[in-house]
Write a protein that holds these residues in place. Structure first.
Motif, PDB file in Angstrom:
ATOM      1  N   GLU A  78       0.830  -1.207   0.000  1.00  0.00           N
ATOM      2  CA  GLU A  78       0.000   0.000   0.000  1.00  0.00           C
ATOM      3  C   GLU A  78       0.864   1.256   0.000  1.00  0.00           C
ATOM      4  O   GLU A  78       0.582   2.222  -0.705  1.00  0.00           O
ATOM      5  CB  GLU A  78      -0.918  -0.003   1.219  1.00  0.00           C
ATOM      6  CG  GLU A  78      -1.880   1.164   1.246  1.00  0.00           C
ATOM      7  CD  GLU A  78      -2.788   1.121   2.459  1.00  0.00           C
ATOM      8  OE1 GLU A  78      -3.238   2.197   2.861  1.00  0.00           O
ATOM      9  OE2 GLU A  78      -3.039   0.020   2.987  1.00  0.00           O
ATOM     10  N   SER A  79       1.933   1.234   0.776  1.00  0.00           N
ATOM     11  CA  SER A  79       2.855   2.368   0.822  1.00  0.00           C
ATOM     12  C   SER A  79       3.497   2.606  -0.548  1.00  0.00           C
ATOM     13  O   SER A  79       3.641   3.746  -0.989  1.00  0.00           O
ATOM     14  CB  SER A  79       3.933   2.108   1.872  1.00  0.00           C
ATOM     15  OG  SER A  79       4.913   3.091   1.828  1.00  0.00           O
ATOM     16  N   ALA A  80       3.862   1.532  -1.222  1.00  0.00           N
ATOM     17  CA  ALA A  80       4.460   1.651  -2.555  1.00  0.00           C
ATOM     18  C   ALA A  80       3.469   2.237  -3.552  1.00  0.00           C
ATOM     19  O   ALA A  80       3.819   3.104  -4.359  1.00  0.00           O
ATOM     20  CB  ALA A  80       4.949   0.288  -3.024  1.00  0.00           C
ATOM     21  N   HIS A  81       2.217   1.789  -3.488  1.00  0.00           N
ATOM     22  CA  HIS A  81       1.193   2.320  -4.387  1.00  0.00           C
ATOM     23  C   HIS A  81       0.989   3.816  -4.146  1.00  0.00           C
ATOM     24  O   HIS A  81       0.849   4.588  -5.090  1.00  0.00           O
ATOM     25  CB  HIS A  81      -0.137   1.578  -4.194  1.00  0.00           C
ATOM     26  CG  HIS A  81      -0.181   0.267  -4.899  1.00  0.00           C
ATOM     27  ND1 HIS A  81      -0.570   0.133  -6.197  1.00  0.00           N
ATOM     28  CD2 HIS A  81       0.140  -0.978  -4.480  1.00  0.00           C
ATOM     29  CE1 HIS A  81      -0.502  -1.133  -6.560  1.00  0.00           C
ATOM     30  NE2 HIS A  81      -0.061  -1.834  -5.522  1.00  0.00           N
ATOM     31  N   ARG A  82       0.960   4.215  -2.887  1.00  0.00           N
ATOM     32  CA  ARG A  82       0.781   5.634  -2.573  1.00  0.00           C
ATOM     33  C   ARG A  82       1.960   6.462  -3.084  1.00  0.00           C
ATOM     34  O   ARG A  82       1.789   7.544  -3.614  1.00  0.00           O
ATOM     35  CB  ARG A  82       0.609   5.836  -1.072  1.00  0.00           C
ATOM     36  CG  ARG A  82      -0.844   5.781  -0.658  1.00  0.00           C
ATOM     37  CD  ARG A  82      -1.025   6.185   0.790  1.00  0.00           C
ATOM     38  NE  ARG A  82      -0.955   4.952   1.607  1.00  0.00           N
ATOM     39  CZ  ARG A  82      -0.087   4.718   2.573  1.00  0.00           C
ATOM     40  NH1 ARG A  82       0.781   5.625   2.917  1.00  0.00           N
ATOM     41  NH2 ARG A  82      -0.092   3.578   3.218  1.00  0.00           N
ATOM     42  N   SER A  83       3.181   5.957  -2.919  1.00  0.00           N
ATOM     43  CA  SER A  83       4.350   6.718  -3.339  1.00  0.00           C
ATOM     44  C   SER A  83       4.419   6.856  -4.857  1.00  0.00           C
ATOM     45  O   SER A  83       4.956   7.832  -5.373  1.00  0.00           O
ATOM     46  CB  SER A  83       5.637   6.072  -2.817  1.00  0.00           C
ATOM     47  OG  SER A  83       5.856   4.837  -3.448  1.00  0.00           O
ATOM     48  N   LEU A  84       3.870   5.888  -5.586  1.00  0.00           N
ATOM     49  CA  LEU A  84       3.857   5.961  -7.039  1.00  0.00           C
ATOM     50  C   LEU A  84       2.631   6.695  -7.575  1.00  0.00           C
ATOM     51  O   LEU A  84       2.533   6.953  -8.770  1.00  0.00           O
ATOM     52  CB  LEU A  84       3.892   4.556  -7.635  1.00  0.00           C
ATOM     53  CG  LEU A  84       5.191   3.793  -7.454  1.00  0.00           C
ATOM     54  CD1 LEU A  84       5.035   2.378  -7.959  1.00  0.00           C
ATOM     55  CD2 LEU A  84       6.319   4.487  -8.189  1.00  0.00           C
ATOM     56  N   GLY A  85       1.718   7.016  -6.702  1.00  0.00           N
ATOM     57  CA  GLY A  85       0.506   7.718  -7.133  1.00  0.00           C
ATOM     58  C   GLY A  85      -0.453   6.797  -7.862  1.00  0.00           C
ATOM     59  O   GLY A  85      -1.130   7.224  -8.786  1.00  0.00           O
ATOM     60  N   LEU A  86      -0.515   5.540  -7.487  1.00  0.00           N
ATOM     61  CA  LEU A  86      -1.380   4.579  -8.155  1.00  0.00           C
ATOM     62  C   LEU A  86      -2.739   4.442  -7.500  1.00  0.00           C
ATOM     63  O   LEU A  86      -3.411   3.437  -7.668  1.00  0.00           O
ATOM     64  CB  LEU A  86      -0.696   3.205  -8.204  1.00  0.00           C
ATOM     65  CG  LEU A  86       0.589   3.141  -9.003  1.00  0.00           C
ATOM     66  CD1 LEU A  86       1.193   1.758  -8.909  1.00  0.00           C
ATOM     67  CD2 LEU A  86       0.340   3.498 -10.452  1.00  0.00           C
ATOM     68  N   GLU A  87      -3.137   5.442  -6.775  1.00  0.00           N
ATOM     69  CA  GLU A  87      -4.443   5.373  -6.134  1.00  0.00           C
ATOM     70  C   GLU A  87      -5.528   5.438  -7.200  1.00  0.00           C
ATOM     71  O   GLU A  87      -5.379   6.063  -8.231  1.00  0.00           O
ATOM     72  CB  GLU A  87      -4.599   6.518  -5.144  1.00  0.00           C
ATOM     73  CG  GLU A  87      -3.621   6.423  -3.984  1.00  0.00           C
ATOM     74  CD  GLU A  87      -3.771   7.570  -3.016  1.00  0.00           C
ATOM     75  OE1 GLU A  87      -4.883   8.084  -2.889  1.00  0.00           O
ATOM     76  OE2 GLU A  87      -2.769   7.938  -2.418  1.00  0.00           O
ATOM     77  N   LYS A  88      -6.608   4.786  -6.946  1.00  0.00           N
ATOM     78  CA  LYS A  88      -7.707   4.703  -7.908  1.00  0.00           C
ATOM     79  C   LYS A  88      -8.713   5.838  -7.723  1.00  0.00           C
ATOM     80  O   LYS A  88      -9.890   5.662  -7.933  1.00  0.00           O
ATOM     81  CB  LYS A  88      -8.421   3.355  -7.763  1.00  0.00           C
ATOM     82  CG  LYS A  88      -7.547   2.165  -8.047  1.00  0.00           C
ATOM     83  CD  LYS A  88      -7.262   2.071  -9.513  1.00  0.00           C
ATOM     84  CE  LYS A  88      -6.417   0.835  -9.799  1.00  0.00           C
ATOM     85  NZ  LYS A  88      -6.103   0.658 -11.172  1.00  0.00           N
ATOM     86  N   SER A  89      -8.242   7.021  -7.348  1.00  0.00           N
ATOM     87  CA  SER A  89      -9.159   8.120  -7.108  1.00  0.00           C
ATOM     88  C   SER A  89      -9.738   8.672  -8.411  1.00  0.00           C
ATOM     89  O   SER A  89     -10.886   9.071  -8.459  1.00  0.00           O
ATOM     90  CB  SER A  89      -8.458   9.232  -6.338  1.00  0.00           C
ATOM     91  OG  SER A  89      -7.353   9.707  -7.070  1.00  0.00           O
ATOM     92  N   LYS A  90      -8.951   8.693  -9.494  1.00  0.00           N
ATOM     93  CA  LYS A  90      -9.429   9.196 -10.766  1.00  0.00           C
ATOM     94  C   LYS A  90      -9.842   8.037 -11.660  1.00  0.00           C
ATOM     95  O   LYS A  90      -9.124   7.049 -11.764  1.00  0.00           O
ATOM     96  CB  LYS A  90      -8.323   9.965 -11.491  1.00  0.00           C
ATOM     97  CG  LYS A  90      -7.940  11.270 -10.866  1.00  0.00           C
ATOM     98  CD  LYS A  90      -6.916  11.945 -11.745  1.00  0.00           C
ATOM     99  CE  LYS A  90      -6.407  13.232 -11.149  1.00  0.00           C
ATOM    100  NZ  LYS A  90      -5.381  13.833 -11.992  1.00  0.00           N
ATOM    101  N   PRO A  91     -10.976   8.156 -12.326  1.00  0.00           N
ATOM    102  CA  PRO A  91     -11.323   7.112 -13.284  1.00  0.00           C
ATOM    103  C   PRO A  91     -10.423   7.231 -14.514  1.00  0.00           C
ATOM    104  O   PRO A  91      -9.969   8.325 -14.864  1.00  0.00           O
ATOM    105  CB  PRO A  91     -12.781   7.417 -13.639  1.00  0.00           C
ATOM    106  CG  PRO A  91     -12.970   8.848 -13.304  1.00  0.00           C
ATOM    107  CD  PRO A  91     -12.015   9.153 -12.182  1.00  0.00           C
ATOM    108  N   ALA A  92     -10.150   6.119 -15.153  1.00  0.00           N
ATOM    109  CA  ALA A  92      -9.284   6.120 -16.332  1.00  0.00           C
ATOM    110  C   ALA A  92      -9.965   6.883 -17.462  1.00  0.00           C
ATOM    111  O   ALA A  92     -11.170   6.754 -17.683  1.00  0.00           O
ATOM    112  CB  ALA A  92      -8.998   4.691 -16.766  1.00  0.00           C
TER     113      ALA A  92
END
Length: 75
Positions: A19-33
């Motif tokens: 989860e920390s790695a995803h946050r640091s890379l900005g891979l959160e799913k907040s924006k739809p593709a």
């Protein structure tokens, strides 16, 4: 013959680290593709035009063809 007991799968990477790695890379799913205007394929996040890579390549190729025809006199 005895059946083997199914092996319980354990995660290889600790979920907190993942989860920390995803946050640091900005891979959160907040924006739809974003979707391509032509084929509704997935658009890369940093794309200037709303086109997928295939449609973008086709557009560039079409520009080159039209430039070649214009420079040769439309033969």
């Amino acid at each position: 013959m005895k059946r083997k007991m199914p092996v319980k799968e354990t995660p290889v990477v600790d979920p907190e680290i993942l989860e920390s790695a995803h946050r640091s890379l900005g891979l959160e799913k907040s924006k739809p593709a974003r979707k391509c205007e032509v084929c509704e394929g997935e658009v890369t996040p940093n794309a200037v035009e709303p086109l997928c890579w295939v449609c973008r390549r086709l557009k560039i190729s079409a520009w080159r063809d039209s430039d070649l025809q214009a420079s040769t006199g439309g033969e």
